[in-house]
Design an enzyme around this catalytic site. Structure first.
Site, PDB file in Angstrom:
ATOM      1  CE  LYS A 122      -4.187  -1.650   0.892  1.00 14.02           C
ATOM      2  NZ  LYS A 122      -5.599  -1.966   1.290  1.00 14.02           N
ATOM      3  CE  LYS A 204      -6.923  -9.883  -4.056  1.00 13.54           C
ATOM      4  NZ  LYS A 204      -7.376  -9.895  -2.793  1.00 13.54           N
ATOM      5  CE  LYS A 207     -13.559  -4.077  -1.342  1.00 12.39           C
ATOM      6  NZ  LYS A 207     -12.237  -4.641  -0.891  1.00 12.39           N
TER       7      LYS A 207
END
Ligand code: ATP
Ligand code: LTN
Length: 339
Positions: A122, A204, A207
């Site tokens: 992040k 994967k 969202k």
């Protein structure tokens, strides 16, 4: 989750998990996490929360953020979590989470936090805003967990490292001050579907993917779901078979198996001699039918914000009772003066 110590059901194992209100969950979040939580609530004493404090480690727009908190809470209910069976609440509405974070932050080492993969990922992704909250994220997550004394924390494999750190913090704290916390175990669901991107099946389904066609959101309309499946990346073999190198078809077969409970062999037999076009349409229909009742319930719930607020309030009162007991015990054992 029981809030009364004399309740005989207290002997049941406890579980707690949270989800960040950072967007509408995908079919991946549903099949990999949320659906399993619904199944667990009949076997364990469960608590599930919307981790809104975690979400502000990344900038949020206030109006959109407020809507996402309501939507995530409504979705927890819409997928089948039942406030009569499980404790459902919003993290920020329970002040003990922020208070306990400080106590635990003083028992979390700088070196431990720098090793966290999610922090590394992040901070690389948002390198203009590497704030203290993003770094201290695992101390807040440890507070979420330890306040409720759960035995299990049902999460995806990506969160295992955070639960391991929570265990280390709990053991360190218990060694210093006596038994305050239950040391929880990560509960990685073995049969949890690992849903992959429809556009790049080696990744994967996520969202936060920039390509909208890569994921099915739980709010996508039937038309959109059908279109996204029709555009899903496959191969040129035109044979519905589960095999190495056929990532796209394998993913569609796994999704179909997860929503219909059919076996992969039976799916191969069902589509023998049929083309990918037919197969994709059948998978899309099965997903549409799985999501239809969830979407219906979600739409109804979102029309009644005062009902959602009422449930949030009830959840926060129950969560405050449980968390306050653990917080006070920790404060007392550390030597703080309680009045
Ligand atoms: P983001 O896309 O913003 O990185 P995410 O979609 O990975 O987020 P989280 O909110 O971090 O989702 O995860 C919620 C839960 O859903 C976690 O327990 C995670 O392991 C699970 N999960 C996420 N994506 C998938 C997937 N594609 N298949 C199965 N489980 C998933
Ligand atoms: N970090 C988790 C969300 C989360 C969580 C928790 C999960 C916050 N607090 C406590 C389990 C227990 C995520 O990003 N999926």
């Amino acid at each position: 989750m029981n809030t009364t110590p004399q309740n005989p059901e207290l002997n049941k194992k406890r579980a707690l998990s949270c989800i960040q209100p950072t967007g509408i969950p995908t079919l991946g979040n549903y099949l990999g996490a949320m659906r399993n939580w619904v199944a667990m609530q009949d076997e364990m004493d469960c608590a599930f929360a919307v981790a809104d404090l975690h979400a502000i480690t990344i900038r949020q727009n206030a109006d959109q953020f407020r809507r996402q908190i309501y939507e995530m809470f409504a979705l927890l209910l819409a997928v089948g979590l039942d406030p009569e069976k499980s404790l459902l609440f919003i993290q920020s509405q329970v002040p003990a989470h922020a208070e306990m974070t400080w106590l635990l932050a003083c028992h979390t080492q700088f070196g431990e936090l720098t090793r966290m993969t999610q922090f590394k990922d992040k901070s690389a992704k948002h390198n203009d805003n590497i704030n203290l909250g993003l770094f201290a994220y695992p101390s807040l997550m440890a507070a979420d967990i330890l306040l409720y004394q759960p035995n299990y924390v049902p999460v995806g494999a990506d969160q295992k490292q955070h639960v391991e750190l929570t265990r280390n913090i709990a053991e360190r704290f218990n060694n210093l001050y006596g038994n305050v916390f239950v040391v929880p175990e990560p509960y990685i669901m073995k049969n949890a579907a690992r849903v992959r991107s429809l556009q790049d099946p080696t990744k994967k389904m996520s969202k936060s993917d920039e390509n909208q066609n890569a994921f099915i959101s739980l709010k996508d309309s039937p038309d959109v779901i059908m279109r996204k499946f029709k555009r899903a990346v496959t191969d040129s073999e035109a044979c519905v078979k589960y095999a190495e190198g056929k990532d796209g078809i394998n993913n569609l077969m796994e999704i179909y198996a997860a929503v219909t409970d059919k076996k992969l062999d039976d799916i191969e037999a069902e589509f023998e001699g049929k083309g990918y076009g037919v197969f994709k349409a059948v998978v899309a229909e099965a997903v549409i039918e799985t999501l239809r009742p969830i979407q219906q319930k979600f739409d109804d719930l979102m029309k009644d914000k005062s009902y959602l607020k009422q449930l949030m309030k009830e959840g926060s009162i129950r969560a405050q009772a449980v968390s306050h007991r653990t917080l006070n015990n920790a404060l007392k054992k550390m030597g703080f003066v309680l009045v």
